[in-house]
Design an enzyme around this catalytic site. Sequence first.
Site, PDB file in Angstrom:
ATOM      1  N   SER A  12      -1.481   1.395   7.594  1.00  0.00           N
ATOM      2  CA  SER A  12      -0.185   0.967   8.104  1.00  0.00           C
ATOM      3  C   SER A  12       0.333   1.949   9.134  1.00  0.00           C
ATOM      4  CB  SER A  12       0.794   0.901   6.923  1.00  0.00           C
ATOM      5  OG  SER A  12       2.111   0.830   7.390  1.00  0.00           O
ATOM      6  N   TYR A  27       4.747   5.062  -1.412  1.00  0.00           N
ATOM      7  CA  TYR A  27       3.952   3.986  -0.796  1.00  0.00           C
ATOM      8  C   TYR A  27       3.244   4.506   0.463  1.00  0.00           C
ATOM      9  CZ  TYR A  27       2.946   0.236   2.444  1.00  0.00           C
ATOM     10  OH  TYR A  27       2.314  -0.554   3.366  1.00  0.00           O
ATOM     11  N   LYS A  64      -1.008   5.369   1.551  1.00  0.00           N
ATOM     12  CA  LYS A  64      -1.780   4.934   2.731  1.00  0.00           C
ATOM     13  C   LYS A  64      -2.493   6.135   3.351  1.00  0.00           C
ATOM     14  CE  LYS A  64      -0.936   0.566   2.557  1.00  0.00           C
ATOM     15  NZ  LYS A  64      -2.027  -0.286   2.078  1.00  0.00           N
TER      16      LYS A  64
END
Length: 348
Positions: free
Chosen positions: A127, A152, A156
Amino acid sequence: MSNKTILVTGGAGYIVSHTSVALIEAGYDVVIADDLSNSSAGAVDGVRRITGTDVPFERVDCNDRAALRELFERYRFDGAIHFAAFKAVGESVDEPLKYYDNNVGSFLSLLETMRLFGVRNVVFSSSATVYGQPDVLPATEASPRKPANSPYGATKQICEDILRDAVAAYNSAGGPEEEGLRGIALRYFNPIGAHPSALIGELPRGVPNNLIPYITQTAAGIRAELSVFGDDYHTPDGTALRDYIDINDLALAHVTAIGRMLNDRQRQNYEVFNIGTGVPVSVLELVHGFERANGVKVPYKIVARRPGDAEAVWADTTLAATELGWRATRTLEQTLRSSWRWEQQLKK
Ligand code: UDP
């Protein structure tokens, strides 16, 4: 020659359903694996209807290594695309262990199982969140990653590093190149839109966090008005800038990435690509663009900035264009129409 078979994990979600369609249309066999913890089997039905195939769906938690091994025993995979992950930024702040366990754990399980079965090619869903607020825009793949704003975002970055290290280690083992692991991380900017058939699209649970589902639900009268988070940014109209990429274009980037690894078996290195349009669009431009494209009104009010939001993030897409030969082709108007078609059929 039989088709190549690709495992897609997290397969009942938004990005994955579109990617599965694109893979099948490109001639791959696809096996969708998901534990349905955060998605519904409806997306798989949509994939089957669009492609006219009976794509296999396997209810598997990728964190369950025994179940994953059993899956790899039943299918001979040529590659995997790993989407399975929790993705609610706010929830990840409240429940970090859940996020690290699921997002990092499932990727480790997948990579270990791939190694066990000699499956060499993997695409990881990363992302643009790894860039935070880039110092220089547009962000290139060489732009520094910023300390993550949330667990979160951290997952990644951690998964990118795991893939980088695994590719480096397992390719330097001295064996024939056939034994190496190949990995590509795709850094998605802001995926929006739906399949032109409106059979698959984004299905947020509860009140949407993301801009487009909130806009479509407001236009549909489900929400009274959109809150625009901040109009005092240093941008032309004061609202934040993002790079909104059509989900069907993004799906095709995965087909290109997996094909690059399968077709060039000499390829050894870990690679990262930005998947965006390269065009910054403000919140208000998106709202008004949606109104124009669909002939509907989206009532909105300006409210305070949302904590943790970056001011402006958009992609330099040169590398994906030159190396992958991939670029976004849909217009924003087309994409915004597809979002509205999808929202409208939801109430049927
Ligand atoms: N946004 C907004 N109202 C909303 C949801 C989002 O103004 O109800 C803004 C948000 O502040 C950001 C942009 O829309 O500038 C895109 O937000 P989204 O959550 O879709 O994606 P993000 O870039 O945060 O991952």
